[in-house]
Design a protein around this motif. Structure first.
Motif: not given
Length: 136
Positions: A87, A90-91, A94, A97-98, A101
């Protein structure tokens, strides 16, 4: 199992079965259905026996080893402890990725702003003709 089996393939399989089994085809189909019913009965009996032995309600889907361990052997705390490192990773991914982006959107906006701000008055340079000696 048969998602990709269309009408032409089904007809071809039926014709092949007719050629192989001929007049015995109805008996072969009934034997196959009887065998399938027997296999289902054995699976049902096996899950019933396992349910009695373990004292829990087991379904046929639970016979997958991962699902069985997750449902019947691990407590919720154990499962949460196993998932905690994943987890966190994954966080982190994430968040990266943000960020990427947002940077890509800002870069695109800057490029669009530069392209529409002032058109260039200079003429583009003529392409250099490639010579055979340049390629070798």
């Amino acid at each position: 199992m048969f998602e990709n089996l269309g009408t032409p393939e089904f007809i071809a399989l039926l014709l092949l079965a007719l050629l192989i089994f001929g007049e015995r085809l109805p008996k072969v189909i009934s034997d196959g259905m009887r065998m399938l019913r027997g296999l289902r009965a054995m699976a049902t009996n096996a899950t019933g026996d396992l349910s009695k032995e373990l004292g829990t309600d087991i379904k046929l889907e639970d016979l997958n080893p991962k699902a069985f361990v997750r449902k019947h052997l691990l407590s919720e705390e154990d499962e949460a402890a196993l998932r905690k490192p994943l987890t966190g990773i994954y966080d982190d991914l994430r968040g990266e990725l943000n960020t990427a982006t947002k940077l890509a959107a800002e870069t695109k906006a800057n490029v669009n702003a530069m392209a529409t701000a002032t058109p260039s008055t200079s003429t583009p340079a003529a392409p250099i003709a490639a010579r055979f000696d340049d390629a070798t």
